[in-house]
Write an enzyme that holds these catalytic residues in place. Structure first.
Site, PDB file in Angstrom:
ATOM      1  N   LYS A 109       0.819  -1.397  -0.069  1.00 38.61           N
ATOM      2  CA  LYS A 109       0.633   0.004   0.165  1.00 38.61           C
ATOM      3  C   LYS A 109       0.430   1.146   0.263  1.00 38.61           C
ATOM      4  O   LYS A 109       0.304   2.238  -1.252  1.00 38.61           O
ATOM      5  CB  LYS A 109      -0.904  -0.159   0.943  1.00 38.61           C
ATOM      6  CG  LYS A 109      -2.143  -1.165   1.073  1.00 38.61           C
ATOM      7  CD  LYS A 109      -2.842  -1.481   2.128  1.00 38.61           C
ATOM      8  CE  LYS A 109      -3.579  -2.050   2.292  1.00 38.61           C
ATOM      9  NZ  LYS A 109      -4.648  -2.342   3.986  1.00 38.61           N
TER      10      LYS A 109
ATOM     11  N   GLN B 169      -4.087  -1.600   9.776  1.00 39.17           N
ATOM     12  CA  GLN B 169      -4.442  -2.817   9.371  1.00 39.17           C
ATOM     13  C   GLN B 169      -4.605  -3.516  10.356  1.00 39.17           C
ATOM     14  O   GLN B 169      -4.296  -3.707  11.818  1.00 39.17           O
ATOM     15  CB  GLN B 169      -2.939  -3.115   8.747  1.00 39.17           C
ATOM     16  CG  GLN B 169      -2.825  -4.162   7.810  1.00 39.17           C
ATOM     17  CD  GLN B 169      -3.610  -3.900   6.759  1.00 39.17           C
ATOM     18  OE1 GLN B 169      -3.426  -3.102   6.027  1.00 39.17           O
ATOM     19  NE2 GLN B 169      -3.697  -5.281   6.260  1.00 39.17           N
TER      20      GLN B 169
ATOM     21  N   ASP C 132     -10.732   3.440   5.069  1.00 42.65           N
ATOM     22  CA  ASP C 132     -11.521   1.976   4.982  1.00 42.65           C
ATOM     23  C   ASP C 132     -12.765   1.919   4.826  1.00 42.65           C
ATOM     24  O   ASP C 132     -13.664   0.633   4.208  1.00 42.65           O
ATOM     25  CB  ASP C 132     -11.057   1.255   6.429  1.00 42.65           C
ATOM     26  CG  ASP C 132      -9.873   0.802   5.985  1.00 42.65           C
ATOM     27  OD1 ASP C 132      -9.655  -0.029   4.938  1.00 42.65           O
ATOM     28  OD2 ASP C 132      -9.408   0.418   7.341  1.00 42.65           O
TER      29      ASP C 132
HETATM   30  N1  GUN Z   1      -7.056  -6.064   6.805  1.00 43.43           N
HETATM   31  C1  GUN Z   1      -7.435  -7.287   5.257  1.00 43.43           C
HETATM   32  N2  GUN Z   1      -9.033  -6.298   4.119  1.00 43.43           N
HETATM   33  C2  GUN Z   1      -8.176  -5.122   5.201  1.00 43.43           C
HETATM   34  C3  GUN Z   1      -8.443  -4.214   4.485  1.00 43.43           C
HETATM   35  O1  GUN Z   1      -9.238  -3.612   4.289  1.00 43.43           O
HETATM   36  N3  GUN Z   1      -8.491  -2.742   5.810  1.00 43.43           N
HETATM   37  C4  GUN Z   1      -8.154  -2.754   6.629  1.00 43.43           C
HETATM   38  N4  GUN Z   1      -7.972  -2.045   7.633  1.00 43.43           N
HETATM   39  N5  GUN Z   1      -7.020  -3.944   7.649  1.00 43.43           N
HETATM   40  C5  GUN Z   1      -7.945  -5.137   6.198  1.00 43.43           C
END
Ligand code: GUN
Length: 292
Positions: free
Chosen positions: A54, A98, A121
């Site tokens: 990311k 995350q 998110d």
């Molecule tokens: N862990 C797995 N998928 C995601 C997501 O889309 N966002 C976040 N913050 N953590 C994740």
């Protein structure tokens, strides 16, 4: 006849290029550089690898980004303090914690500590509520990416029967809500099947568009799919593979080899939905920066 394969990587590249151009414009017209803060708690290898990629994408599209790596012993209050610091930082437009978090931290409390205008998110209850009632908001990245994949592949959604398998807050519930809205790229009739369903094939066989978001390797087989259906595989499952360099390989929730013989269009794993999630995170961060 074999299904046509949806190239998620290519579509994600197109979206990233669009974000990059709009970012240049935002910088030159308003002097704003979109900024994204990542918070990573603990040593989960999958999480570390997601945050790394990311971050790399932020650089590619011209965003400012910062990553705070915290040990797994970090307290909930410490994570909330850090979130508050980013909430008040004008250079940061998006905050991503995350998931999953260590078990002593309440994920919902963390999500709710994020300013909903920086919740890239789309997990904050304010954004969830806005999504459900059809208001403009930051939408969860994976579901938003699935809608983009369908639209950019020319799939007619309006009036079709979408069957979502899985009811997670990250994928199942939001994709059902997105595709049922009376809006462009939506207006579908949506069914959510889940572990309470008994025989899920009763539902999957009725899908014009089948979205598998279960989290179990290859459980949707060709025999469970209506001929000509569009199949979207959201699964990212690690399975042991002694012939692979790292000892595992990634497979979806769909048994691709049997499904490709029945579907008309299908997403592969990897290279389908996965790359779209990051592209939509960039798109959400740009949107959050434009709110300012
Ligand atoms: N862990 C797995 N998928 C995601 C997501 O889309 N966002 C976040 N913050 N953590 C994740």
């Amino acid at each position: 006849m074999l299904a046509k394969i949806i190239d998620g990587k290519k579509i994600a590249e197109e979206i990233k290029e669009e974000v990059k151009q709009k970012t240049l414009q935002l910088k030159s017209e308003k002097g704003i550089t979109p900024g994204l803060a990542f918070i990573l708690v603990g040593e989960n290898p999958a999480s570390q690898s997601y945050v790394k990629s990311k971050n790399k994408t932020c650089e590619e599209v011209g965003f400012y980004s910062i990553t705070e790596k915290l040990p797994s012993s970090t307290t909930q209050q410490e994570v909330i303090q850090l979130i508050k610091k980013f909430n008040n930082n004008g250079k940061i437009h998006g905050i991503l914690v995350q998931l999953p978090l260590p078990t002593h931290i309440d994920e919902q409390k963390i999500i709710e500590a994020i300013d909903y205008r920086k919740d890239v998110d789309g997990f904050h209850p304010i954004n969830v509520g806005k999504l459900v009632i059809g208001q403009e908001c930051l939408r969860p990245c994976t579901p938003a990416g699935i809608q983009e994949l369908l639209m950019r592949s020319g799939v007619e959604i309006s009036g079709k029967h979408v069957v979502v398998v899985g009811r997670s807050n990250i994928v199942g519930k939001p994709i059902a809500n997105i595709l049922m809205q009376k809006q462009k790229g939506a207006n579908a009739v949506v069914t959510i099947a889940h572990t309470g369903a008994g025989d899920i094939s009763f539902y999957t066989k009725q899908a014009d568009i089948l979205i598998a978001a279960i989290g179990k390797p290859k459980i949707i087989t060709g025999a469970m799919i209506k001929p000509g259906a569009v199949v979207i595989d959201v699964g990212i499952n690690r399975v042991d593979d002694l012939t692979a360099k790292n000892g595992y390989r990634i497979v979806g929730d769909v048994d691709f080899d049997s499904a490709v013989k029945v579907a008309s269009l299908i997403t592969p794993v990897p290279g389908g939905v996965g790359p779209m999630t990051i592209a939509m995170l960039m798109s959400n961060t740009l949107k959050a920066a434009q709110y300012v």
